[in-house]
Design a protein around this motif. Structure first.
Motif: not given
Length: 165
Positions: A72-75, A92-94, A115-121, A158-160
């Motif tokens: 995911g990417q933090v908006k 945003d999780i795609g 803007g940071r990419k994170v791991v989301v459950v 990595v892709e969102v």
């Protein structure tokens, strides 16, 4: 004051009848432990699986596969009013943008997360934290004796929405 109806609210339990039912239940064959089919599929025996301690904290691969992790990417990010540790994020999780509440406010400034990419459950049931609905969970390590959160991330692009496995 009279109570309408003559139905008994709490019927009398007959001691001998109850004891008889309990004894019959004890004689019924027990269903196999949940781990037995997994052990048999892995080449083990159900008896070996039953002998394994149930408190070892391990889960079957089928249980792990139920957890859906995505990039995911933090908006947006902002502090939750009245909470020292909580941030409200839109991520945003795609396939959609979700609102997620995370207990990382003491370690991360909201603006630094945008803007940071994170791991989301992504397949957790929604939950309210301090009156704010959270629809997912950000994955973080718990570091040190105080359990300081450190966000999981990526060194490569990595892709969102990409699924982790």
């Amino acid at each position: 004051m009279k109570v309408a109806g003559e139905d008994v609210v709490f019927p009398r339990v007959e001691k001998n009848e109850t004891i008889g039912r309990m004894e019959a239940m004890e004689k019924e064959p027990q269903s196999p432990a949940p781990a037995a089919p997994a052990a048999a599929a892995a080449g083990g025996t159900p008896a070996a699986a039953a002998a394994a301690p149930a408190t070892d904290g391990k889960i079957a691969i089928e249980d792990f596969l139920k957890v859906e992790l995505r990039v995911g990417q933090v908006k947006t990010a902002e502090k939750v009013q009245g909470a020292d540790r909580l941030l409200k994020l839109t991520v945003d999780i795609g396939t959609e943008v979700r609102q997620i509440v995370a207990g990382i406010a003491q370690q991360y400034e909201p603006d630094a997360l945008v803007g940071r990419k994170v791991v989301v459950v992504v397949n957790l049931a929604p939950r309210k934290l301090r009156g704010v609905e959270s629809n997912g969970m950000i994955v973080a390590a718990s570091v040190g004796p105080e359990g300081r959160p450190v966000l999981a991330g990526f060194h490569e692009e990595v892709e969102v929405g990409a699924r982790l496995k």
